[in-house]
Design a protein around this motif. Structure first.
Motif, PDB file in Angstrom:
ATOM      1  N   ASP A   1       0.804  -1.220   0.000  1.00  0.00           N
ATOM      2  CA  ASP A   1       0.000   0.000   0.000  1.00  0.00           C
ATOM      3  C   ASP A   1       0.837   1.271   0.000  1.00  0.00           C
ATOM      4  O   ASP A   1       0.538   2.224  -0.726  1.00  0.00           O
ATOM      5  N   ASP A   2       1.910   1.303   0.804  1.00  0.00           N
ATOM      6  CA  ASP A   2       2.727   2.514   0.856  1.00  0.00           C
ATOM      7  C   ASP A   2       3.455   2.755  -0.467  1.00  0.00           C
ATOM      8  O   ASP A   2       3.594   3.891  -0.914  1.00  0.00           O
ATOM      9  N   GLU A   3       3.890   1.666  -1.124  1.00  0.00           N
ATOM     10  CA  GLU A   3       4.515   1.787  -2.438  1.00  0.00           C
ATOM     11  C   GLU A   3       3.498   2.278  -3.468  1.00  0.00           C
ATOM     12  O   GLU A   3       3.808   3.119  -4.320  1.00  0.00           O
ATOM     13  N   ALA A   4       2.297   1.744  -3.393  1.00  0.00           N
ATOM     14  CA  ALA A   4       1.232   2.139  -4.323  1.00  0.00           C
ATOM     15  C   ALA A   4       0.904   3.617  -4.164  1.00  0.00           C
ATOM     16  O   ALA A   4       0.723   4.327  -5.162  1.00  0.00           O
TER      17      ALA A   4
END
Length: 167
Positions: free
Chosen positions: A141-144
């Protein structure tokens, strides 16, 4: 110019962007990230080729919009007794980014289903794929969040709406 493009058109589909469009989209990414003279291939294909590649490399026997194949620096093997000065080895990203393969029909179908202008969806797919070549991902999620925010910023520079908003 920041992107050195090898554009391969292997599709019979309609609405394939021009070389200038592909150049603009990739240059937008590289300029924003302060990268120069990066080389990449963009291959525009039909559904049968993208499905075969998706099956071969990702184990998914279906079509997809874009596949990214980042360049992987081969290991350097030196003959016995030969060494390199560690200071002479660069940690810089190589100029060769890799290959993008984009399916004409999938991009067109998605644009229609999502009520997007087809050229805007093409721009998004090229920007998205180029970011993958540069090491960005969206698995976690944080990468997205990081990748999508960057895509939105880059598309905004091209006067293209947020592709993640509801259409």
């Amino acid at each position: 110019m920041t992107a050195i493009l090898d554009l391969q058109i292997a599709s019979t589909g309609d609405n394939i962007p021009s070389q200038a469009d592909f150049q603009l989209w990739t240059d937008t990414v590289l300029t924003h990230l302060n990268l120069t003279e990066r080389e990449m291939t963009i291959r525009v294909v039909d559904e049968d080729e993208i499905q075969q590649l998706n099956h071969q490399y990702r184990g998914k026997d279906k079509t997809t919009n874009v596949l990214s194949f980042p360049f992987e620096q081969p290991a350097l093997f030196l003959p016995a007794g030969i060494t390199l000065d560690p200071a002479s080895i660069s940690d810089e990203m190589p100029n060769l980014l890799g290959d993008l393969v984009v399916c004409t029909q999938v991009v067109a179908t998605e644009a229609e289903q999502q009520n997007k202008i087809i050229s805007h969806h093409w721009a998004h797919m090229i920007i998205h794929g180029t970011l993958h070549l540069l090491g960005y991902d969206h698995i976690e999620d944080d990468e997205a969040d990081i990748m999508e925010s960057l895509e939105i910023t880059l598309l905004h520079k091209l006067a293209i709406d947020d592709p993640y908003q509801d259409h």
